[in-house]
Scaffold this active site. Structure first.
Site, PDB file in Angstrom:
ATOM      1  N   GLU A  35      -2.431  -3.574  -4.236  1.00 12.53           N
ATOM      2  CA  GLU A  35      -3.459  -2.824  -4.946  1.00 12.53           C
ATOM      3  C   GLU A  35      -3.894  -3.681  -6.136  1.00 12.53           C
ATOM      4  OE1 GLU A  35      -2.358   1.045  -6.469  1.00 12.53           O
ATOM      5  OE2 GLU A  35      -4.362   1.307  -7.321  1.00 12.53           O
ATOM      6  N   ARG A 270      13.175  -3.848  -1.241  1.00 10.18           N
ATOM      7  CA  ARG A 270      12.396  -4.569  -2.237  1.00 10.18           C
ATOM      8  C   ARG A 270      13.298  -5.504  -3.029  1.00 10.18           C
ATOM      9  NH1 ARG A 270       8.670  -1.410  -4.832  1.00 10.18           N
ATOM     10  NH2 ARG A 270       8.718  -2.565  -6.752  1.00 10.18           N
ATOM     11  N   LYS A 280       4.374  -3.274 -11.709  1.00  7.71           N
ATOM     12  CA  LYS A 280       3.100  -3.635 -12.318  1.00  7.71           C
ATOM     13  C   LYS A 280       2.817  -2.788 -13.552  1.00  7.71           C
ATOM     14  CE  LYS A 280       0.896  -3.786  -8.348  1.00  7.71           C
ATOM     15  NZ  LYS A 280      -0.175  -3.767  -7.360  1.00  7.71           N
TER      16      LYS A 280
HETATM   17  P1  ATP Z   1       4.421  -2.111  -8.269  1.00 13.49           P
HETATM   18  O1  ATP Z   1       5.358  -0.953  -8.218  1.00 13.49           O
HETATM   19  O2  ATP Z   1       4.910  -3.282  -9.005  1.00 13.49           O
HETATM   20  O3  ATP Z   1       3.035  -1.739  -8.683  1.00 13.49           O
HETATM   21  P2  ATP Z   1       3.565  -1.883  -5.655  1.00 13.49           P
HETATM   22  O4  ATP Z   1       4.433  -1.710  -4.488  1.00 13.49           O
HETATM   23  O5  ATP Z   1       2.910  -0.659  -6.103  1.00 13.49           O
HETATM   24  O6  ATP Z   1       4.355  -2.601  -6.798  1.00 13.49           O
HETATM   25  P3  ATP Z   1       1.446  -3.124  -4.278  1.00 13.49           P
HETATM   26  O7  ATP Z   1       0.296  -3.864  -4.818  1.00 13.49           O
HETATM   27  O8  ATP Z   1       1.208  -1.829  -3.622  1.00 13.49           O
HETATM   28  O9  ATP Z   1       2.468  -2.962  -5.478  1.00 13.49           O
HETATM   29  O10 ATP Z   1       2.329  -4.057  -3.354  1.00 13.49           O
HETATM   30  C1  ATP Z   1       1.818  -4.850  -2.332  1.00 13.49           C
HETATM   31  C2  ATP Z   1       2.927  -5.127  -1.380  1.00 13.49           C
HETATM   32  O11 ATP Z   1       4.001  -5.795  -2.026  1.00 13.49           O
HETATM   33  C3  ATP Z   1       3.491  -3.843  -0.788  1.00 13.49           C
HETATM   34  O12 ATP Z   1       3.648  -4.028   0.600  1.00 13.49           O
HETATM   35  C4  ATP Z   1       4.805  -3.696  -1.476  1.00 13.49           C
HETATM   36  O13 ATP Z   1       5.727  -3.027  -0.658  1.00 13.49           O
HETATM   37  C5  ATP Z   1       5.211  -5.133  -1.762  1.00 13.49           C
HETATM   38  N1  ATP Z   1       6.088  -5.203  -2.901  1.00 13.49           N
HETATM   39  C6  ATP Z   1       5.855  -4.739  -4.145  1.00 13.49           C
HETATM   40  N2  ATP Z   1       6.904  -4.925  -4.939  1.00 13.49           N
HETATM   41  C7  ATP Z   1       7.860  -5.526  -4.188  1.00 13.49           C
HETATM   42  C8  ATP Z   1       9.197  -5.966  -4.428  1.00 13.49           C
HETATM   43  N3  ATP Z   1       9.783  -5.831  -5.625  1.00 13.49           N
HETATM   44  N4  ATP Z   1       9.868  -6.547  -3.405  1.00 13.49           N
HETATM   45  C9  ATP Z   1       9.295  -6.700  -2.214  1.00 13.49           C
HETATM   46  N5  ATP Z   1       8.053  -6.302  -1.916  1.00 13.49           N
HETATM   47  C10 ATP Z   1       7.327  -5.716  -2.887  1.00 13.49           C
HETATM   48 MG    MG Z   2       1.917   0.318  -4.290  1.00 12.69          MG
END
Ligand code: ATP
Ligand code: MG
Length: 563
Positions: A35, A270, A280
């Protein structure tokens, strides 16, 4: 790209199984779906390496898709930063000259049409309860939910209301569109989840075209199916959402919107890295409240920050390979990341000398108007790379810790009466010290032995135990060098609901005015070097000027994270 053998993991095993049974007709198409609401962090690198790595190894393709359905939080700046980060990591989303770069916001029309289909088929309804009322009827893990009083609206009424939602006839929160699944399901995600909500918000791509926006769970599976994704890899928190993912696609497949094989969601753990935060939202807070100097602050675990700190794309890929992919959450030690950098740079980085905490050394029997060159290998284990040379003169800078007026037991470096070798130069003997009125050490005096120069005949006749580094005072490049420490003082900064700001390390960045071997003055932004004994350093791309590089320490030579 790394050429090491591909590590086996349960996801590759599942794909191998699908390949053998021809479930996905031999295709492997993955996607990385960030996102654009912030900069990517080290956790995302794991997902990027996994998705793009699998696509590469199976001869498939990985799509880069912006999951941009929250207008309030998203922006073009974030889109661009994500594109830059994925490219920088060394991955590409093009195949046969087709760019597989997508935006969920490009699917708004299709998503809307799919919602109408679900409504027409009795699988979705407009609920007009307040969000509090909806929550109250949702039930709990142990108690089933209660159907909304609006659940039995006719398809015609739902369609009419939904169209008017889109047309902007209602206030935010007046209605939502919900899937009609099962209010008694033990899985809360299946208790009639919300598919659309009303938001009068400007979207960075679609502007004011829409005032209803689709929810993540609804958007994600449909985006996957539209792009013919075969394996939709996501983190464990989505495991309980998988039945919803499958339900939505199955209903749309029944309506011939999609044809099997449908994409399959597979979850993995993760990445959690200690001494940093990988969320984020929390990173955004650090940046916006100015606890750090920007998204690319070298203390941050953002990919932009790691890049500026000096981490190489290869070291991050190596790190992701080493941590592997598992089904259970775990914490990874920062030392694993740093070791990957050392292993990557050790054979690559040229060596140079830096004095970070300078103390003047005066060689009384060396003529003041004289200087001469000393030479050293560019890389100690790769003689074929040749040598570098740097001047020796009467006044040098040495490291303060390499001199002791009262040497502790076992101290082999410089102290009054002792001899050491000035690395790649001469052997010197300490004769006296110079102090100010307050007793502070100003300089150390010594004599040198003209026939002891490294590399010359007979120099080995001098047997000394200490070997210290130095730079010539008049020739050295006086530089700004930044030394970094962990950003937080606690291993899990946000554990148990603690406010992570309370454990910020105020000393995570330290500035020193160092004296460097003159040759490094012409180094270019993002060029890396090993300063002997001090670690790996990079030329900061933002603050350096031509012939005036500023250096960031990436990591020290030895692990400093041990407990
Ligand atoms: P955040 O909580 O930091 O905002 P998010 O999962 O909401 O992370 P996205 O932009 O939706 O952020 O993530 C894009 C992809 O990266 C998703 O498939 C998510 O599962 C993966 N991802 C995010 N954080 C991690 C992590 N710590 N380890 C592995 N994969 C991750
Ligand atoms: Mg997300």
């Amino acid at each position: 790209m790394s050429t090491s053998p591909t590590p086996a993991n349960f996801i590759r095993a599942a794909i191998d199984h699908d390949q053998r049974s021809n479930k996905q007709q031999g295709r492997v198409v993955t996607r990385f779906p960030p996102e654009p609401n912030g900069y990517l962090h080290i956790g995302h690198a794991k997902s990027i390496c996994l998705n793009f790595g699998i696509a590469r190894d199976y001869g498939g393709v990985c799509h880069l898709r912006f999951d941009d359905t929250n207008p309030e939080k998203e922006s073009l700046e974030y889109v661009q930063s994500i594109i830059d980060a994925v490219r920088w990591l060394g991955f590409s989303w093009s195949q046969d000259n087709v760019e597989h770069l997508y935006y969920a916001s490009d699917y708004y029309d299709t998503l809307y049409r799919c919602a109408e289909i679900l409504i027409e088929r009795g699988y979705a309804y407009v609920d007009s309860q307040s969000s509090e009322a909806m929550r109250a009827l949702r039930g709990t893990l142990t108690a089933p939910g209660t159907p909304s009083p609006y659940r039995e609206r006719s398809a015609a009424e739902n369609l009419d209301l939904f169209r008017r939602m889109r047309a902007g006839e209602f206030d935010e929160g007046a209605h939502v569109l919900r899937a009609k699944i099962d209010m008694a399901s033990p899985n809360l995600n299946l208790r009639d989840p919300v598919l659309y909500r009303i938001r009068y918000a400007h979207h960075y791509r679609t502007g004011d075209t829409w005032c209803i926006y689709p929810m993540y769970d609804y958007t994600h599976c449909i985006s996957d199916a539209l792009e013919n994704i075969t394996h939709s890899l996501c983190t464990l928190e989505f495991e309980d959402h998988r039945p919803l993912y499958d339900w939505i696609l199955a209903r749309l497949a029944e309506a011939d919107v999609f044809k099997p094989p449908l994409p399959q969601q597979i979850e993995f753990a993760r990445l959690n890295l200690n001494y940093v935060v990988t969320s984020k939202r929390k990173l955004l807070q650090l940046v916006h409240e100015r606890h750090v100097e920007g998204w690319d602050d070298p203390r941050l675990p953002t990919l932009a920050g790691l890049r500026r700190r000096g981490f190489t794309p290869n070291s991050l890929r190596l790190f992701c390979e080493r941590i592997g992919v598992a089904k259970a959450d775990s914490w990874i030690d920062m030392s694993v990341l740093e070791q990957a950098l050392r292993d990557d740079l050790e054979p690559l980085a040229a060596r140079a000398i830096a004095v970070l905490d300078p103390l003047k050394l005066i060689i009384d029997n060396y003529p003041a108007d004289q200087s001469e060159l000393c030479t050293a290998p560019l890389h100690p284990h790769q003689p074929e790379r040749g040598v570098r040379s740097f001047p020796f003169s009467r006044e040098l800078w040495i490291e303060r810790e390499d001199f002791a007026e009262q040497p502790p037991k076992g101290y082999f470096r410089l102290f009054p009466g002792n001899r050491v070798r000035l690395r790649y130069g001469f052997v010197v003997e300490c004769t006296s010290v110079e102090k100010d009125a307050a007793g502070n050490l100003l300089a150390v005096h010594c004599n040198y032995f003209p026939d002891s120069k490294s590399g010359t005949a007979g120099s080995n006749n001098y047997k000394v135990k200490g070997n210290i580094h130095w730079v010539s005072a008049v020739h050295a490049y006086a530089a700004e060098v930044r030394l970094y420490d962990r950003l937080f003082t606690a291993e899990q900064p946000d554990a148990n609901g603690r406010d992570f700001l309370t454990v910020l390390n105020p000393n995570a960045k330290r500035l020193v005015h160092a004296y460097l071997e003159p040759g490094v003055q012409s180094m270019q932004p993002e060029e890396r070097v090993q300063f002997e004994r001090h670690g790996y350093f990079v030329v900061d791309y933002a603050d350096s000027k031509p012939q005036q590089p500023v250096f960031n320490r990436i990591v020290s030579l030895k692990d400093s994270w041990g407990k």
